[in-house]
Motif scaffolding. Structure first.
Motif, short mmCIF file in Angstrom:
data_model
loop_
_atom_site.label_atom_id
_atom_site.label_comp_id
_atom_site.label_asym_id
_atom_site.label_seq_id
_atom_site.Cartn_x
_atom_site.Cartn_y
_atom_site.Cartn_z
N ILE A 70 0.86 -1.18 0.00
CA ILE A 70 0.00 0.00 0.00
C ILE A 70 0.90 1.23 0.00
O ILE A 70 1.96 1.22 0.61
CB ILE A 70 -0.94 -0.01 1.24
N LYS A 72 1.60 4.35 1.60
CA LYS A 72 1.23 4.98 2.87
C LYS A 72 0.96 6.47 2.72
O LYS A 72 0.22 7.05 3.51
CB LYS A 72 2.32 4.77 3.92
N PRO A 75 -2.98 6.30 0.60
CA PRO A 75 -3.61 4.97 0.61
C PRO A 75 -4.95 4.90 -0.11
O PRO A 75 -5.28 3.87 -0.69
CB PRO A 75 -3.77 4.66 2.10
N GLN A 76 -5.70 6.00 -0.10
CA GLN A 76 -7.01 5.96 -0.76
C GLN A 76 -6.89 5.88 -2.28
O GLN A 76 -7.78 5.37 -2.94
CB GLN A 76 -7.90 7.14 -0.33
N GLN A 77 -5.78 6.37 -2.85
CA GLN A 77 -5.60 6.29 -4.30
C GLN A 77 -4.81 5.06 -4.73
O GLN A 77 -4.81 4.70 -5.89
CB GLN A 77 -4.85 7.53 -4.83
N ILE A 80 -4.26 -1.66 -3.29
CA ILE A 80 -3.80 -2.43 -2.14
C ILE A 80 -3.73 -3.88 -2.57
O ILE A 80 -4.74 -4.45 -3.00
CB ILE A 80 -4.73 -2.24 -0.93
N ARG A 105 -4.99 5.53 9.52
CA ARG A 105 -5.35 5.58 8.09
C ARG A 105 -4.80 4.38 7.31
O ARG A 105 -5.52 3.75 6.55
CB ARG A 105 -4.86 6.88 7.46
N THR A 106 -3.53 4.04 7.52
CA THR A 106 -2.93 2.93 6.77
C THR A 106 -3.66 1.62 7.07
O THR A 106 -3.97 0.85 6.17
CB THR A 106 -1.43 2.80 7.09
N THR A 108 -6.75 1.27 8.14
CA THR A 108 -8.11 1.35 7.61
C THR A 108 -8.14 0.97 6.13
O THR A 108 -8.94 0.13 5.72
CB THR A 108 -8.70 2.76 7.82
N TYR A 109 -7.29 1.58 5.33
CA TYR A 109 -7.26 1.28 3.90
C TYR A 109 -6.64 -0.10 3.63
O TYR A 109 -7.04 -0.79 2.70
CB TYR A 109 -6.53 2.38 3.12
N LYS A 112 -8.93 -3.28 3.32
CA LYS A 112 -9.83 -3.45 2.19
C LYS A 112 -9.84 -4.85 1.57
O LYS A 112 -10.92 -5.42 1.37
CB LYS A 112 -9.51 -2.39 1.12
#
Length: 168
Positions: A70, A72, A75-77, A80, A105-106, A108-109, A112
Motif C-alpha cells: 500500500i 502509505k 492509501p485511498q488512491q 492495495i 489511516r494505513t 483502515t485502507y 480493504k
C-alpha cells in the motif's frame, strides 16, 4: 535544520516487546490452528516476520505470513495488494501488523482486501502506538505506547544488527 534523534528503545527492549506481543497474540488465539500475520510493506512486514518467528517458537500455531502493499502517503488512491491468494486466508483470524500506529489511516485502507472475503476476525498489532486516532482503529497488541505531538516522527529500525526506535 536536522531534528535531533531521541533514543526510545534499544535492540534488547525491541526484542522483549516483540516476544511479549507474540505471547499476547497466542493467548487471544490459542483455540485457533493457524493465524495470518499480514504485515504492511516495509517495517510492518519485517515486524510481522519477527512476530511469526516468535509465535512459532512459543506455540503450536501455524502462521501464514502475508505482505500488504500500500502507498502509505496516498492509501485511498493506491491499489492495495496482497502477496497471496485470498482463498488461502478465507475463514482465518487475520492480524494486521505495522511498525507505528499514528492516525489509523494505513490500517483502515489496508483492511480493504480482507473485507471482500469471510474472515473469523481482524486484529491489529503495532510496535509503537502514538495515539493520534483519526480513524476508528485501535491496536489490540502494542509493544510500546508513546505520547508524541503530531509533528514528531518515530523511526523504527528492525534491521538485525541495529534494531532500535528513535523519536525525531
Amino acid at each position: 535544520m536536522l531534528a535531533e534523534k531521541s533514543f526510545i528503545l534499544d535492540a534488547d527492549q525491541v526484542k522483549q516487546k516483540i516476544r511479549r506481543m507474540a505471547f499476547e497474540i497466542y493467548e487471544h488465539n490459542f483455540k485457533e490452528k493457524n493465524v495470518v500475520l499480514a504485515g504492511i510493506e516495509g517495517q510492518g512486514y519485517v515486524l510481522a516476520k519477527l512476530l511469526a518467528k516468535q509465535l512459532e517458537s512459543i506455540s503450536p500455531l501455524e502462521v501464514k505470513l502475508v505482505k500488504i502493499s500500500i502507498d502509505k502517503t496516498a492509501p485511498q488512491q493506491s491499489e492495495i495488494t496482497l502477496d497471496c491468494d485470498l482463498k488461502d486466508i478465507r475463514k482465518r483470524s487475520i492480524i494486521m501488523v505495522d511498525d507505528v500506529l499514528n492516525t489509523g489511516r494505513t490500517f483502515t485502507y489496508g483492511m480493504k482486501p480482507f473485507l471482500s472475503i469471510e474472515v473469523k476476525k481482524i486484529e491489529t498489532a503495532v510496535l509503537i502506538n502514538r495515539s493520534h486516532p483519526l480513524f476508528p482503529v485501535h491496536a489490540q497488541y502494542v509493544g510500546y505506547e508513546l505520547s508524541t505531538t503530531i509533528k514528531d516522527h518515530v523511526e523504527v529500525d528492525l534491521t538485525k544488527d541495529t534494531m532500535a526506535v528513535y523519536l525525531h
